[in-house]
Scaffold this motif. Structure first.
Motif, PDB file in Angstrom:
ATOM      1  N   GLN A 172       0.849  -1.203   0.000  1.00 39.10           N
ATOM      2  CA  GLN A 172       0.000   0.000   0.000  1.00 39.10           C
ATOM      3  C   GLN A 172       0.879   1.245   0.000  1.00 39.10           C
ATOM      4  O   GLN A 172       1.964   1.256   0.576  1.00 39.10           O
ATOM      5  CB  GLN A 172      -0.880  -0.043   1.266  1.00 39.10           C
ATOM      6  CG  GLN A 172      -1.935   1.016   1.356  1.00 39.10           C
ATOM      7  CD  GLN A 172      -2.923   0.813   2.521  1.00 39.10           C
ATOM      8  OE1 GLN A 172      -3.745   1.666   2.762  1.00 39.10           O
ATOM      9  NE2 GLN A 172      -2.872  -0.283   3.217  1.00 39.10           N
TER      10      GLN A 172
ATOM     11  N   LYS B 213      -9.514   4.503   1.960  1.00 40.29           N
ATOM     12  CA  LYS B 213      -9.876   5.804   1.390  1.00 40.29           C
ATOM     13  C   LYS B 213      -9.908   5.775  -0.142  1.00 40.29           C
ATOM     14  O   LYS B 213     -10.643   6.508  -0.777  1.00 40.29           O
ATOM     15  CB  LYS B 213      -8.848   6.818   1.878  1.00 40.29           C
ATOM     16  CG  LYS B 213      -9.178   8.234   1.656  1.00 40.29           C
ATOM     17  CD  LYS B 213      -8.560   9.114   2.745  1.00 40.29           C
ATOM     18  CE  LYS B 213      -9.496   9.332   3.912  1.00 40.29           C
ATOM     19  NZ  LYS B 213      -8.864   9.120   5.211  1.00 40.29           N
TER      20      LYS B 213
ATOM     21  N   HIS C  78      -4.582  10.234   5.078  1.00 42.62           N
ATOM     22  CA  HIS C  78      -4.514   8.771   5.123  1.00 42.62           C
ATOM     23  C   HIS C  78      -4.288   8.310   6.570  1.00 42.62           C
ATOM     24  O   HIS C  78      -3.366   8.783   7.239  1.00 42.62           O
ATOM     25  CB  HIS C  78      -3.374   8.308   4.211  1.00 42.62           C
ATOM     26  CG  HIS C  78      -3.208   6.825   4.170  1.00 42.62           C
ATOM     27  ND1 HIS C  78      -4.263   5.942   4.031  1.00 42.62           N
ATOM     28  CD2 HIS C  78      -2.095   6.057   4.244  1.00 42.62           C
ATOM     29  CE1 HIS C  78      -3.801   4.703   4.019  1.00 42.62           C
ATOM     30  NE2 HIS C  78      -2.492   4.745   4.147  1.00 42.62           N
TER      31      HIS C  78
ATOM     32  N   GLY D 112      -8.947   7.085  10.518  1.00 46.14           N
ATOM     33  CA  GLY D 112      -9.773   6.172  11.324  1.00 46.14           C
ATOM     34  C   GLY D 112      -8.928   5.309  12.249  1.00 46.14           C
ATOM     35  O   GLY D 112      -9.265   5.124  13.429  1.00 46.14           O
ATOM     36  N   CYS D 113      -7.814   4.776  11.737  1.00 44.73           N
ATOM     37  CA  CYS D 113      -6.924   3.930  12.556  1.00 44.73           C
ATOM     38  C   CYS D 113      -6.361   4.748  13.710  1.00 44.73           C
ATOM     39  O   CYS D 113      -6.274   4.278  14.856  1.00 44.73           O
ATOM     40  CB  CYS D 113      -5.765   3.408  11.716  1.00 44.73           C
ATOM     41  SG  CYS D 113      -6.255   2.414  10.302  1.00 44.73           S
TER      42      CYS D 113
END
Ligand SMILES: Nc1ncnc2c1ncn2[C@@H]1O[C@H](COP(=O)(O)OP(=O)(O)O)[C@@H](O)[C@H]1O
Ligand SMILES: Cc1ncc(COP(=O)(O)OP(=O)(O)O)c(N)n1
Length: 263
Positions: free
Chosen positions: A43, A109, A205, A208-209
Motif C-alpha cells: 500500500q 480511502k 490517510h 480512522g486507525c
C-alpha cells in the motif's frame, strides 16, 4: 507500569494507516503498543496494490503470546479481512478482560476492499457485541446497517442501528460529511457530540486507525469512554491539520505532530 495496548490489524507498507499508524499513535500518547498482524498489504499514497491474509493460527498465536505474558489494558481492532479472522478475533477479545475498540474497517480511502463481503455478518453478530466502543465511518455504517447518512441529524439514526448489534458505545464518525468534522458518541442514553473544524488538507490517510488507537490508549490509561474519545478527537484533529504530502497521492496524518517545533 506503563499501560499496554494491543492492536489487531493489517500492515500498511506505506506507514500511514493500519498497524503502523496504530503503533505511532500509541507511542505519541505514552502507552506501550503491541501488535497482532492479521494481513499484509502492499500500500502507498495511491492505494492498495495487494493484500495477503495471515492464517488464523498465526493470528491466535500472536494474540496469546502478548496477552498471556505481557497483558493488555486495552485492545483495538482494524483490518480483519475475512469471516474466519473476524470470528477468531471476536472470540479472543470476548475472553480477554480489557476494553476493546472495534474499528470495523471495510474499505480504504481509495476504495480498496479490506474486508470480504462474506465477513459482514460475522462483524455484526460476533465482533460488534464484544466492543466497548465501535467506531464505524459512514460507509461502514451503510454496509453494516443499511442506514445512509447524508446530514448531521441522521447520525443519531445510524448510532441506534449500530447499537442494535450490542457494542456498549458507538462513535459514528461524520468525517465524510461536508462542513465541520462532527462525530456522535452514544451508549443509547448519553449523547456526546464531538465537533472540530474541518482541515482543508488532502493528506488524511490513516484518520480512522489513528482515532481508534488513540481511544484505546486513553482507555488503557483508565479514562472513561467519553473522556478517552474527547482526548482522541483532539489528537486526530491535530494530526490531520499537520498531515503532509508523501508519494504522488494522499499523504498520511502526522502522528508526531505534538513533538514538532511550535506544537
Ligand atoms: N478534513 C478533516 N478535518 C478534520 N477532521 C476530520 C477530517 N476528516 C476526517 N476527520 C475526523 O477524523 C476522524 C476519522 O474519521 P473518518 O475520516 O471519517 O474515518 P475513516 O478513516 O475511518 O474513514 C473523525 O473524528 C472525523 O470527524
Ligand atoms: C492495513 C490497513 N488498515 C486499515 C486501513 C484503513 O485505514 P483508515 O484509517 O480508515 O485510513 P484510510 O484508508 O481511510 O486513509 C488501511 N488503509 N490499511
Amino acid at each position: 507500569m506503563i499501560p499496554r495496548v494491543l492492536t489487531v490489524a493489517g500492515s500498511d507498507s506505506g506507514g500511514g494507516a493500519g498497524i503502523q499508524a496504530d503503533l505511532k499513535t500509541m507511542l505519541a500518547l505514552g502507552v506501550h503498543g503491541m501488535s497482532v498482524i492479521t494481513a499484509v498489504t502492499a500500500q502507498n499514497s495511491l492505494g492498495v496494490q495487494g493484500a495477503w491474509e495471515l492464517p488464523v493460527e498465526a493470528v491466535r498465536a500472536q494474540y496469546r503470546s502478548v496477552v498471556d505474558d505481557i497483558g493488555v489494558q486495552a485492545v483495538k481492532t482494524g483490518m480483519l479481512a475475512s469471516a474466519e479472522l473476524v470470528e477468531a478475533v471476536a472470540e479472543l477479545i470476548g475472553a480477554t478482560d480489557a476494553p476493546a475498540v472495534i474499528d470495523p474497517v471495510g474499505v480504504s480511502k481509495h476504495g480498496d476492499s479490506l474486508l470480504a463481503s462474506s465477513a459482514l455478518e460475522s462483524v455484526r453478530t460476533k465482533l460488534l457485541p464484544v466492543a466497548t466502543v465501535a467506531t464505524p465511518n459512514l460507509d461502514e455504517v451503510a454496509q453494516l446497517t443499511g442506514v445512509h447518512v447524508e446530514s448531521e441529524e441522521q447520525l443519531r439514526q445510524a448510532a441506534a442501528a449500530v447499537l442494535e448489534y450490542g457494542p456498549s458505545w458507538v462513535l459514528i464518525k461524520g468525517g465524510h460529511l461536508p462542513g465541520d468534522a462532527v462525530d456522535l458518541l452514544t451508549d443509547g442514553a448519553a449523547e456526546h457530540w464531538l465537533r472540530a473544524p474541518r482541515h482543508d488538507n488532502r493528506h488524511t490517510h490513516g484518520t480512522g486507525c489513528t482515532l481508534a488507537s488513540a481511544i484505546a490508549s486513553g482507555l488503557a490509561k483508565g479514562l472513561a469512554v467519553p473522556e478517552a474519545v474527547t482526548a482522541a478527537k483532539e489528537y486526530v484533529t491535530g494530526a490531520i491539520e499537520a498531515g503532509f504530502a508523501l508519494g504522488g497521492g494522499i499523504g498520511p496524518v502526522d502522528h508526531g505532530w505534538r513533538f514538532r517545533d511550535g506544537a
